[in-house]
Design an enzyme around this catalytic site. Structure first.
Site, mmCIF file in Angstrom:
data_model
loop_
_atom_site.group_PDB
_atom_site.id
_atom_site.type_symbol
_atom_site.label_atom_id
_atom_site.label_comp_id
_atom_site.label_asym_id
_atom_site.label_seq_id
_atom_site.Cartn_x
_atom_site.Cartn_y
_atom_site.Cartn_z
ATOM 1 N N TYR A 11 0.834 -1.215 0.000
ATOM 2 C CA TYR A 11 0.000 0.000 0.000
ATOM 3 C C TYR A 11 0.868 1.266 0.000
ATOM 4 C CZ TYR A 11 -3.096 3.547 2.117
ATOM 5 O OH TYR A 11 -3.781 4.697 2.416
ATOM 6 N N ASN A 32 7.871 -9.830 -1.976
ATOM 7 C CA ASN A 32 7.568 -11.264 -2.109
ATOM 8 C C ASN A 32 6.105 -11.491 -2.481
ATOM 9 O OD1 ASN A 32 6.156 -10.881 0.250
ATOM 10 N ND2 ASN A 32 7.545 -12.087 1.546
ATOM 11 N N ASP A 50 12.324 -12.565 -1.623
ATOM 12 C CA ASP A 50 12.177 -12.347 -0.195
ATOM 13 C C ASP A 50 13.479 -11.830 0.405
ATOM 14 O OD1 ASP A 50 9.942 -13.737 1.850
ATOM 15 O OD2 ASP A 50 11.875 -13.140 2.732
ATOM 16 N N TYR A 140 4.600 -5.115 17.283
ATOM 17 C CA TYR A 140 4.853 -4.425 16.008
ATOM 18 C C TYR A 140 5.696 -3.176 16.260
ATOM 19 C CZ TYR A 140 4.024 -1.200 12.184
ATOM 20 O OH TYR A 140 4.195 -0.271 11.196
ATOM 21 N N LYS A 144 9.863 -2.277 15.276
ATOM 22 C CA LYS A 144 10.339 -1.092 14.549
ATOM 23 C C LYS A 144 11.332 -0.295 15.396
ATOM 24 C CE LYS A 144 7.936 -1.399 10.686
ATOM 25 N NZ LYS A 144 8.489 -1.282 9.334
ATOM 26 N N PHE A 168 2.285 8.042 11.185
ATOM 27 C CA PHE A 168 1.077 7.909 11.987
ATOM 28 C C PHE A 168 0.088 7.114 11.111
ATOM 29 C CE2 PHE A 168 1.840 10.050 16.081
ATOM 30 C CZ PHE A 168 3.192 10.216 15.899
ATOM 31 N N ASN A 169 -1.194 7.412 11.048
ATOM 32 C CA ASN A 169 -2.102 6.480 10.358
ATOM 33 C C ASN A 169 -2.245 6.790 8.870
ATOM 34 O OD1 ASN A 169 -2.660 6.051 13.255
ATOM 35 N ND2 ASN A 169 -4.136 4.601 12.413
HETATM 36 N N1 UDP Z 1 -10.589 0.454 14.544
HETATM 37 C C1 UDP Z 1 -11.926 0.190 14.815
HETATM 38 N N2 UDP Z 1 -12.569 -0.719 14.018
HETATM 39 C C2 UDP Z 1 -11.961 -1.362 12.981
HETATM 40 C C3 UDP Z 1 -10.592 -1.068 12.714
HETATM 41 C C4 UDP Z 1 -9.930 -0.160 13.510
HETATM 42 O O1 UDP Z 1 -12.518 0.726 15.747
HETATM 43 O O2 UDP Z 1 -12.593 -2.192 12.311
HETATM 44 C C5 UDP Z 1 -9.870 1.439 15.374
HETATM 45 C C6 UDP Z 1 -8.626 0.870 16.042
HETATM 46 O O3 UDP Z 1 -8.965 0.290 17.275
HETATM 47 C C7 UDP Z 1 -7.748 2.119 16.181
HETATM 48 C C8 UDP Z 1 -8.149 2.978 14.979
HETATM 49 O O4 UDP Z 1 -9.413 2.467 14.529
HETATM 50 O O5 UDP Z 1 -8.106 2.815 17.339
HETATM 51 C C9 UDP Z 1 -7.151 2.891 13.854
HETATM 52 O O6 UDP Z 1 -6.877 1.520 13.620
HETATM 53 P P1 UDP Z 1 -6.103 1.008 12.346
HETATM 54 O O7 UDP Z 1 -6.085 -0.483 12.395
HETATM 55 O O8 UDP Z 1 -6.678 1.658 11.125
HETATM 56 O O9 UDP Z 1 -4.634 1.602 12.504
HETATM 57 P P2 UDP Z 1 -3.555 1.453 13.704
HETATM 58 O O10 UDP Z 1 -3.821 2.625 14.606
HETATM 59 O O11 UDP Z 1 -3.747 0.132 14.354
HETATM 60 O O12 UDP Z 1 -2.253 1.554 12.999
#
Ligand code: UDP
Length: 328
Positions: A11, A32, A50, A140, A144, A168-169
Site C-alpha cells: 500500500y 515477495n 524475499d 509491532y 520497529k 502515523f495512520n
Molecule cells: N478500529 C476500529 N474498528 C476497525 C478497525 C480499527 O474501531 O474495524 C480502530 C482501532 O482500534 C484504532 C483505529 O481504529 O483505534 C485505527 O486503527 P487502524 O487499524 O486503522 O490503525 P492502527 O492505529 O492500528 O495503525
C-alpha cells in the site's frame, strides 16, 4: 539515483515508487507479493523475492548498482503482532538485518526506513515529538523501535546513513486513482468503513468505547498516503545532500476519534454507515497525534491532502472503482 524499494508492491510502498519514478529516480522493487500486489507496481521494475533470501538481495544490490534503499517490507498489523510476536520479530528484524548486511557488502550506504507511531506507546503528551519517550504497547511497535536502534549502531560502526520515518495512520489513495489500499485481511479503519459503505461488510465494529477520550473511542492522526510517499523522496534527497541520520514523525498534527472518522466518511459517501460497539482491540493506545514540525523544518515536507474528508474522498474513489481491490 538507483533506488531499491523493499515492499514496493504494498500500500504505502506502491505510492512511494510512483513518487520516486515521477521524480526521475530509477526504481527496482523487491517484494515477495505476500501482502503486495503485482498490479500495484505501475512504474519501476519488480523483482519477486524475499529479504530472507540473502544471496538474492546481495546479487540484486550489486547487479543493479543500487545507491539507496527504501525499506518498507514488513508485517504491520498491530493486533496480529500481539498474538504472533515471533512473526513480527523474525520478519521485521531478521530480514531487515539481512538487508543491512547485504547493503554493507555492496557498499550501499543510504537507507530510508519505514517506522511507526507505535514506537511511542501510550503518549505522555501530545502532539508527540520525536524525542518523546518510546515505550511500545505492542510487538509491532517494538520490532520497529529495535530496528531503529540497530540502524544507529550500524551508523556508528559502519557509516550507514539513515532516515527513519515514523508514520502515523496512513490513509487515502492515489489522487490519480491508479493505486489504493488492498489488504487481506483488511484491518484498517478507513478501508473497513468504506467497504461497509459499499455493502461488502454488514457493520463497522468500533473497538473500544471506554478510552479516556472525549467520545470514548481511540484518537489517531490520519495522514494521506501520497503525502507520506513525498516524505520518502525528500528523505532520499536529504541523505544524498549529506544530511546526518535522523528520525521524523509524519502526521497532520490533528487527531480524530473512530466515531469522528465514521462521521466524516458518512459525509463523503452521503449516507449513513452501520456501526456497532465492540470491545477494545489489544495493543491499541488511546491517543496518537504527531508533531511533524521537524520534518517540515528539516526536510521541507508539507502535506498536500491534510483534510480528513479529502483523505477519505481519495480512498472512496478507489474503493468505489475497485470493490475487489487489485483483484488478485
Ligand atoms: N478500529 C476500529 N474498528 C476497525 C478497525 C480499527 O474501531 O474495524 C480502530 C482501532 O482500534 C484504532 C483505529 O481504529 O483505534 C485505527 O486503527 P487502524 O487499524 O486503522 O490503525 P492502527 O492505529 O492500528 O495503525
Amino acid at each position: 539515483m538507483k533506488v531499491l524499494v523493499t515492499g514496493g508492491a504494498g500500500y504505502i510502498g506502491s505510492h512511494v515508487v510512483k513518487v520516486l519514478a515521477r521524480a526521475g529516480h530509477d526504481v527496482v522493487i523487491l517484494d515477495n507479493l505476500g501482502e503486495g500486489h503485482r498490479r500495484a507496481v505501475v512504474s519501476g521494475r519488480l523483482v519477486v523475492g524475499d529479504l530472507n533470501d540473502r544471496p538474492l538481495v546481495e546479487e540484486l544490490l550489486a547487479a543493479e548498482k543500487v545507491e539507496a534503499v527504501i525499506h518498507l517490507a514488513a508485517h504491520s498489523i498491530v493486533p496480529e503482532s500481539v498474538v504472533r510476536p515471533e512473526k513480527y520479530f523474525r520478519n521485521n528484524l531478521v530480514s531487515g538485518l539481512n538487508l543491512l548486511d547485504a547493503m554493507l557488502a555492496s557498499g550501499c550506504r543510504y537507507l530510508v526506513f519505514s517506522s511507526t507511531a507505535a514506537v511511542y506507546g501510550e503518549p505522555e503528551r501530545v502532539p508527540i515529538e520525536e524525542d518523546h519517550p518510546t515505550l511500545p504497547t505492542n510487538p509491532y511497535g517494538e520490532s520497529k523501535l529495535f530496528f531503529e536502534a540497530i540502524l544507529r549502531r550500524y551508523e556508528e560502526a559502519h557509516g550507514l546513513r539513515f532516515i527513519s520515518l515514523r508514520y502515523f495512520n496512513a490513509a487515502g489513495a492515489d489522487p490519480e486513482g491508479e493505486l489504493g489500499e488492498d489488504h487481506d485481511p483488511e484491518t484498517h479503519l478507513v478501508p473497513i468503513i468504506l467497504q461497509t459503505a459499499l455493502g461488502l461488510r454488514s457493520a463497522v465494529r468500533i473497538f473500544g468505547t471506554d478510552y479516556p477520550t472525549p467520545d470514548g473511542t481511540c484518537i489517531r492522526d490520519y495522514i494521506h498516503v501520497s503525502d507520506l510517499a513525498e516524505a520518502h523522496l525528500l528523505a532520499l534527497n536529504a541523505l544524498r545532500a549529506g544530511k546526518h541520520s535522523s528520525i521524523y514523525n509524519l502526521g497532520n498534527g490533528e487527531g480524530f476519534s473512530v466515531r469522528e472518522v465514521l462521521q466524516a466518511a458518512e459525509q463523503v459517501v452521503g449516507r449513513p454507515i452501520p456501526a456497532v460497539e465492540a470491545p477494545r482491540r489489544p495493543g491499541d493506545p488511546a491517543v496518537l497525534v504527531a508533531s511533524s514540525e521537524r520534518a517540515q523544518k528539516e526536510l521541507g515536507w508539507q502535506p498536500r491532502y491534510a483534510d480528513l474528508r479529502v483523505i477519505i474522498s481519495t480512498a472512496w474513489n478507489w474503493h468505489r472503482s475497485h470493490p475487489a481491490g487489485y483483484g488478485d
